[in-house]
Design a protein around this motif. Sequence first.
Motif, mmCIF file in Angstrom:
data_model
loop_
_atom_site.group_PDB
_atom_site.id
_atom_site.type_symbol
_atom_site.label_atom_id
_atom_site.label_comp_id
_atom_site.label_asym_id
_atom_site.label_seq_id
_atom_site.Cartn_x
_atom_site.Cartn_y
_atom_site.Cartn_z
ATOM 1 N N TYR A 60 0.820 -1.195 0.000
ATOM 2 C CA TYR A 60 0.000 0.000 0.000
ATOM 3 C C TYR A 60 0.859 1.252 0.000
ATOM 4 C CZ TYR A 60 -3.775 -3.100 1.551
ATOM 5 O OH TYR A 60 -4.706 -4.101 1.655
ATOM 6 N N ALA A 117 0.905 5.223 0.988
ATOM 7 C CA ALA A 117 0.235 6.071 1.963
ATOM 8 C C ALA A 117 0.901 7.437 2.014
ATOM 9 C CB ALA A 117 0.261 5.422 3.348
ATOM 10 N N ARG A 166 1.457 3.875 11.249
ATOM 11 C CA ARG A 166 0.296 3.716 10.387
ATOM 12 C C ARG A 166 -0.833 4.685 10.727
ATOM 13 N NH1 ARG A 166 -2.062 -2.068 10.989
ATOM 14 N NH2 ARG A 166 -2.635 -1.126 13.000
ATOM 15 N N TRP A 205 -4.583 6.604 1.808
ATOM 16 C CA TRP A 205 -4.116 5.280 1.423
ATOM 17 C C TRP A 205 -4.577 4.907 0.029
ATOM 18 C CZ3 TRP A 205 -1.088 2.201 4.594
ATOM 19 C CH2 TRP A 205 -0.952 2.646 5.919
ATOM 20 N N TYR A 230 -1.267 8.217 9.013
ATOM 21 C CA TYR A 230 -1.493 8.335 7.570
ATOM 22 C C TYR A 230 -2.984 8.408 7.267
ATOM 23 C CZ TYR A 230 3.397 7.372 6.738
ATOM 24 O OH TYR A 230 4.771 7.444 6.701
#
Length: 123
Positions: free
Chosen positions: A95, A97, A107, A113, A110
């Motif tokens: 992915y 981001a 994570r 995405w 973010y």
Amino acid sequence: QVQLIESGGGLVQAGGSLRLSCAASGRTFGGYAMSWFRQAPGKEREFVATIAWSNGRTNYADSVKGRFTISRDNAKNTVYLQMNSLKPEDTAVYYCAAAPGGATIYRREYPYWGQGTQVTVSS
């Protein structure tokens, strides 16, 4: 709205290479961190690599250092992940981001995405 579209995934033998692309649109990304995460079946999404859009500073997960390279083309609003010496344990959905405020490995920081692109490495 911000849109991130990954491409370049596929099936490759161990030891091979792939280059992933993330086409970013919807705004200018100065001051953003652009990063790659990956998620294997049954596992949590994990950080892979990040680059600061403005100055090009990078950071990598230990598991990919020396094998993966993140880069960006500001004129094309595109981020790349060059993956060399691929291993079966690299198999995952990858992915792209984006996060405002600078590079981060977390994570939760973010808000933007992509949909992900599958990378499968066979032994």
